[in-house]
Every structure is written in structure tokens, then in C-alpha cells.
Design an enzyme around this catalytic site. Structure first.
Site, PDB file in Angstrom:
ATOM      1  CD  GLU A  61     -21.707  12.883  -0.372  1.00  0.00           C
ATOM      2  OE1 GLU A  61     -22.193  11.881   0.178  1.00  0.00           O
ATOM      3  OE2 GLU A  61     -20.469  13.079  -0.468  1.00  0.00           O
ATOM      4  CB  CYS A  84     -20.305   9.963   5.703  1.00  0.00           C
ATOM      5  SG  CYS A  84     -19.861  11.712   5.564  1.00  0.00           S
ATOM      6  CB  SER A 177      11.407 -12.372 -16.934  1.00  0.00           C
ATOM      7  OG  SER A 177      11.783 -11.397 -15.968  1.00  0.00           O
ATOM      8  CG  LEU A 311       4.347 -14.066  -2.552  1.00  0.00           C
ATOM      9  CD1 LEU A 311       4.060 -14.726  -1.211  1.00  0.00           C
ATOM     10  CD2 LEU A 311       5.066 -12.729  -2.359  1.00  0.00           C
ATOM     11  CB  ALA A 314       2.018 -18.997  -1.482  1.00  0.00           C
TER      12      ALA A 314
END
Length: 378
Positions: A61, A84, A177, A311, A314
Site C-alpha cells: 500500500e 495492517c 539417481s 523421511l 514418515a
């Protein structure tokens, strides 16, 4: 807050779409703040525009008001998030809009920040400014998924990035990979890293691949100006290492500042190592939800998980994933290759359901975006 006429509603959507376009300029830089854009319109002409660049600097703004100058008086401001109403790093934007003499303020959505939460629009209304909210709210929420998740639930938005072959494999049995996907997909991953607050991985990935998880300017595939913005705020790299298995001479630590989340207490940590955040855990396994809560408390909006099947699996099993971004390469790696996730399932009825929200070609590969669906009620 009376609804606008049909003609005005069309104009409101048009100018709000421009404000959202401006807000997207902050995709890589605003953390921990939300991405916000603002357009000021008077007599059918755009007289000021602005977007929030980074924390501590003027909000959208303020940039738009500076561009508009005296033409802001009697004008309409379109802002993608409620202005805000509190003092943070900068003064309240609601006060700036009142002082500039705006006649009308249209917001895409209310700010969920408890320090604002409707008080910005209330401040404007009390000053006699016409206010309206809810224009293109869906698009505005999508732009700030992480900020909204942190404000509304005390957790960051968790995006898990995966790469696999057509037969659902992520690496050869040996661990090889690099690379399953092509350059275009890898550039897309670089951009995902750049927009995240945190790039998170695990000890297995760092030990096996020598992963650094940095953002590399030459691989972003962006124009020079946007690349400079992206590189001005690198994401925090976070390592989940419950037992502190990764040595300090690993490439991950040599690549720059990092945070280690561990179960090892302070007296048993490396004396001159990286910052460590101790969270609860069992048998050296970090409690992932506790880790996410701790990251949110540090202002982290978006977490990009780039980890191995253990991971990543998980996070998936514990219901902590908000979105999967899966890059699919046009090749088979064979039945001996490693699976996408460590997630043993016995019955088809146990298989988690995902909603595919987007599929697009990325070079020679495919990018699939999917969100978990809640389990079906029996």
C-alpha cells in the site's frame, strides 16, 4: 459493507487481478511476510501500483500511495490482503490509507494474523472509508498458503518434492539417481527451493548423495531481475538428523548456513558446529510435528521437503504433507530399484487417496501436483 453493483463487481475483479499479479513479484522474497500487491484507481485510471518486496521494507500500500501522490485522494485502493493495523517493522498501512484520503478500499481477504484479523478494515470504516472484502479471495489464499497455514494452524505449509520413473522408482538399487529427470524439471525444482522458507532434508540423503540443497542462479531459468530477487533471500536449509550422524565436513555444511533439528541434547552436540534445534524424539527419530511447530514459531511459512523414501514416507504417514509435487520421467528403472516412499501397506483399502490438482509437461518430463484427501468414512 454493501455489495457492489454488477458493473462495479467486474471492475473490482479486474483491478484485483492486477493487484494479485503484482503480489506474485514477491514470490521469492517476502518470507516471513505474506505476498501482497496493491493498485490505486481514480476515475477509471490506475494512478499507483506497488508490491511488498521483503520484510522490514514498505508494504504494498505504501509503494502504491507513493506512486499515486495527491491522486490517491478520493480514489479506490485494491489490496490482496487486508491492510495492517498494527506497528511492526513499519507503521500501519490502514493509517496511511486514511491519511491519503482514499474513498474506498477493496481487499481480497481478511488478514488471519491475530494482530490484524479485521481491525484494519474496521479502522478504515471508522474513518468513513467504504470497505469491501472477498474479491478473488481464492486466488489470494492460494498465493499465501504458507502464511495462512502458519497463522491459522501454527504449522508451515509442507510441500514434498519427489522425482520418479514411470514405474514409480527413485533410484537404482545402488543408490544411483543422477539424473532421473531432465534439465527443465531440475530448473523447476530450483524455483521451488527459491520460493520456500525452508528446504528440508534428512541425514540419509546428505550422507548418500552429498546433497547441498542450495539455490543455483544459473539453473533457475528466470530473467535476470527475477533471478536477482530470488538469490537475495536464499531459503534456510534444514537437516533432520536425530543422532547427529552427518559429519561437519559434509558438503551440506560447507555450502552455507544451516539448521540441524536433532534429539541430541546441547551438551552432546558439536562444540563449533551449525545451529541445532533440539526437539523430542524416540530412539533418535525426530518428532516431525514438533519440528514443524518449532519452525513455524520461527516464522517459517513454507517447507519444501527433499528427502529419501524414509523421511518423505514418515511425513506422509504422519499426515503432515499439504502438497506433493512429483516429477515423472519417461523411463523405467526396474523392479530392483528403490521405491518412492517407505510406506508399507497391506490392503488396497488402506491406500491413501490423493487429488491430482495439476499435470503439466516440463521439458521431456511430467510434473504432477497432488493433495492428500481425508480418509473415507466407513
Amino acid at each position: 459493507m454493501n455489495p457492489p453493483s454488477a458493473e462495479q463487481a467486474v471492475l473490482d475483479a479486474h483491478y484485483m487481478a492486477r493487484a494479485l499479479e503484482l503480489a506474485r513479484n514477491g514470490l521469492y522474497t517476502t518470507h516471513p511476510n505474506p505476498r501482497v500487491g496493491c493498485v490505486i484507481v481514480r476515475d477509471g485510471q490506475v494512478v499507483g501500483e506497488g508490491w511488498h518486496v521483503r520484510t522490514g521494507e514498505p508494504h504494498a500500500e505504501v509503494h502504491a500511495l507513493r506512486a499515486a501522490g495527491g491522486k490517491a485522494r478520493g480514489a479506490t485502493a485494491y489490496v490482496t490482503l487486508e491492510p495492517c493495523s498494527h506497528y511492526g517493522h513499519t507503521p500501519p498501512c490502514a493509517d496511511a490509507l486514511v491519511s491519503a484520503g482514499l474513498a474506498r478500499v477493496v481487499a481480497a481477504m481478511q488478514d488471519p494474523n491475530p494482530e490484524v484479523a479485521g481491525r484494519g478494515m474496521q479502522r478504515l470504516a471508522q474513518a468513513g472509508i467504504e470497505v469491501y472484502s472477498g474479491v478473488l479471495e481464492g486466488e489470494a489464499r492460494a498465493l499465501n498458503k504458507g502464511f495462512l497455514k502458519r497463522m491459522e494452524h501454527g504449522l508451515p505449509f509442507v510441500r514434498v518434492k519427489l522425482a520418479m520413473s514411470l514405474d514409480g522408482r527413485t533410484a537404482m538399487a545402488s543408490g544411483e539417481s543422477q539424473w532421473i529427470t531432465g534439465p527443465a524439471a531440475r530448473a523447476a525444482v530450483q524455483r521451488l527451493r527459491a520460493q520456500a522458507s525452508v528446504v528440508l532434508t534428512g541425514a540419509d540423503t546428505v550422507l548418500a548423495d552429498g546433497a547441498r540443497l542450495t539455490v543455483r542462479a544459473a539453473e533457475l531459468g528466470l530473467d535476470d531481475a527475477t533471478t536477482a530477487l530470488a538469490m537475495s533471500r536464499p531459503p534456510l536449509r534444514v537437516l533432520i538428523d536425530g543422532r547427529l550422524r552427518v559429519p561437519l565436513n559434509a558438503p551440506f555444511f560447507k555450502a552455507g548456513p544451516a539448521l540441524v533439528i536433532t534429539c541430541v541434547t546441547a551438551e552432546n552436540q558439536f562444540p563449533r558446529g551449525p545451529e541445532c534445534l533440539v526437539v523430542p524424539g524416540v530412539d533418535g527419530q525426530v518428532d516431525l510435528r514438533s519440528a514443524l511447530v518449532a519452525l513455524a514459531a520461527r516464522g517459517v511459512n513454507e517447507v519444501l521437503v527433499e528427502a529419501g523414501p524414509s523421511l518423505a514416507g514418515a511425513f506422509a504417514q504422519q499426515g503432515l504433507v499439504d502438497e506433493y509435487v512429483i516429477f515423472v520421467a519417461g523411463k523405467f528403472l526396474g523392479s530392483a530399484a528403490r521405491p518412492l516412499l517407505d510406506w508399507p501397506l497391506e490392503k488396497l483399502a488402506d491406500a491413501p487417496q490423493l487429488k491430482i490438482t495439476e499435470m503439466r509437461a516440463v521439458g521431456d518430463d511430467w510434473r504432477v501436483t497432488a493433495i492428500p484427501l481425508p480418509p473415507a468414512r466407513v
